[in-house]
Design an enzyme around this catalytic site. Structure first.
Site, mmCIF file in Angstrom:
data_model
loop_
_atom_site.group_PDB
_atom_site.id
_atom_site.type_symbol
_atom_site.label_atom_id
_atom_site.label_comp_id
_atom_site.label_asym_id
_atom_site.label_seq_id
_atom_site.Cartn_x
_atom_site.Cartn_y
_atom_site.Cartn_z
ATOM 1 N N GLY A 1 -7.697 -7.041 9.531
ATOM 2 C CA GLY A 1 -8.823 -8.128 9.450
ATOM 3 C C GLY A 1 -8.911 -9.110 10.323
ATOM 4 N N ASN B 1 -10.561 2.342 4.147
ATOM 5 C CA ASN B 1 -10.195 1.364 3.126
ATOM 6 C C ASN B 1 -11.534 0.346 3.030
ATOM 7 O OD1 ASN B 1 -9.328 -0.313 1.304
ATOM 8 N ND2 ASN B 1 -7.547 -1.114 2.547
ATOM 9 N N GLU C 1 -2.758 -6.779 0.792
ATOM 10 C CA GLU C 1 -3.625 -7.579 0.050
ATOM 11 C C GLU C 1 -3.385 -7.613 -1.264
ATOM 12 O OE1 GLU C 1 -7.358 -5.952 1.653
ATOM 13 O OE2 GLU C 1 -6.783 -6.940 3.625
ATOM 14 N N HIS D 1 -0.794 -2.157 -0.615
ATOM 15 C CA HIS D 1 -1.403 -2.537 0.501
ATOM 16 C C HIS D 1 -1.168 -4.014 0.465
ATOM 17 C CE1 HIS D 1 -4.717 -4.055 2.900
ATOM 18 N NE2 HIS D 1 -4.965 -2.904 3.195
ATOM 19 N N LYS E 1 -12.163 -1.610 0.577
ATOM 20 C CA LYS E 1 -11.716 -2.957 -0.016
ATOM 21 C C LYS E 1 -12.763 -3.258 -0.914
ATOM 22 C CE LYS E 1 -8.918 -3.884 3.915
ATOM 23 N NZ LYS E 1 -8.352 -4.902 4.855
ATOM 24 N N SER F 1 -7.077 -3.810 12.261
ATOM 25 C CA SER F 1 -7.978 -3.639 13.217
ATOM 26 C C SER F 1 -8.203 -2.471 14.126
ATOM 27 C CB SER F 1 -7.752 -4.939 14.150
ATOM 28 O OG SER F 1 -7.906 -6.013 13.425
ATOM 29 N N GLU G 1 1.182 -0.965 8.357
ATOM 30 C CA GLU G 1 0.155 -2.122 8.346
ATOM 31 C C GLU G 1 0.504 -3.366 8.671
ATOM 32 O OE1 GLU G 1 -3.711 -0.277 6.794
ATOM 33 O OE2 GLU G 1 -3.150 -1.838 5.334
HETATM 34 P P1 PGA Z 1 -8.868 -3.780 9.041
HETATM 35 O O1 PGA Z 1 -8.053 -3.340 7.502
HETATM 36 O O2 PGA Z 1 -9.046 -2.512 9.789
HETATM 37 O O3 PGA Z 1 -10.071 -4.467 8.615
HETATM 38 O O4 PGA Z 1 -7.765 -4.632 9.831
HETATM 39 C C1 PGA Z 1 -6.991 -2.286 7.536
HETATM 40 C C2 PGA Z 1 -6.478 -2.309 5.961
HETATM 41 O O5 PGA Z 1 -5.975 -3.273 5.529
HETATM 42 O O6 PGA Z 1 -6.147 -1.236 5.885
#
Ligand code: PGA
Length: 276
Positions: free
Chosen positions: A199, A17, A112, A110, A19, A238, A193
């Protein structure tokens, strides 16, 4: 490190992903690295033929990435979609539009989007239905915040988010092999998630991930019986080359949704080669 290979029979999905990262030239360079890799795979990199690889670029790059990766096993997905098929929705993109340039997947819900755009469980459910109607396989994301985890609400939150989508999309309950076998082409996938791990560099331990995935699979089984055994459940938060094997060694972890570590083609390929 536990390097036990996964024993389950469900297809594995490794998804990146991106983003709101990367520009056209970065995407093109990433695609050529993958093309070179698939044209001449190294003998040290032999992912199982059932491993699926999916990339979710930002909208401007969907078409070019889909076209440059045609002929490779990599599939392309949209990071979001509007709940309607077309109309006066400035700035939005429908499933049909993404599908028409080569996308086959869509992320729905997601964290976010839930947090920054106020997407409710109901809107996520409507978008999931729109993905299915528009010919995209939804990758539905669920996950608890740190405050919810600390308040002991993890299962309540995951259950609420999952059931909102299942209640609104009865088709999800039918889209798997009738005998519960793994489907080579899953029509949807669920991603756990935990918001506190996204992140932040704080990966859920393999045990925490397994517990949440087991819970989700049991909830799914209550609704769809054996079909739950065929549905890929991805972990996101992560995930990186150093922890992907431990996470994927868990019996109910069938793939990874990778943010930061998917932005660099070498690290992404490393994960495909180590874990796929
Ligand atoms: P990350 O993001 O691996 O940077 O933690 C995962 C995601 O939001 O799908």
């Amino acid at each position: 490190m536990n390097t036990t290979p996964p024993t389950h029979q469900r297809p594995m999905i490794l998804a990146g992903n991106w983003k709101m990262n990367l520009r056209q030239a970065d995407c093109a360079a990433f695609a050529s690295h993958l093309q070179r890799h698939y044209a001449q795979p190294s003998h040290q990199c032999n992912p199982a033929p059932t491993t699926k690889v999916v990339l979710f670029p930002a909208f401007p790059f969907l078409a070019s990435l889909a076209s440059s990766l045609r002929g490779t096993p990599v599939e392309i997905g949209a990071q979001d979609l509007h709940q309607n098929a077309s109309g006066a929705h400035t700035g939005d993109v429908s499933a049909q539009q993404s599908r028409s340039v080569g996308a086959t997947w869509a992320l729905c819900g997601h964290s976010e989007r839930r947090q920054e755009h106020g997407e409710s469980d109901q809107l996520v459910a409507a978008k999931t239905l729109a993905a299915l109607s528009g010919g995209l396989s939804p990758m539905v994301c669920v996950g608890e915040t740190l405050a919810e985890r600390e308040a002991g609400q993890t299962e309540a939150v995951l259950g609420r988010q999952l059931h909102a989508v299942l209640d609104h999309c009865p088709a999800l309950c039918e889209l798997a092999e009738p005998d519960g076998r793994a489907s080579a082409n899953p029509d949807w996938a669920l991603a756990y998630e935990p918001v506190w791990a996204i992140g932040t560099g704080k990966t859920a331990t393999p045990d925490i991930a397994q517990q949440a995935h087991r819970f989700l699979r049991e909830r799914l089984a209550n609704r769809i019986g054996n079909l739950a055994e065929g549905l890929p459940l991805l972990y996101g938060g992560s995930a990186k080359p150093a922890n992907c094997q431990d996470l994927l060694a868990q019996p109910d972890v069938d793939g990874l949704l990778i943010g930061g570590a998917s932005l660099d083609s070498t690290s992404f390929l490393d994960m495909i080669c180590r874990c796929g």
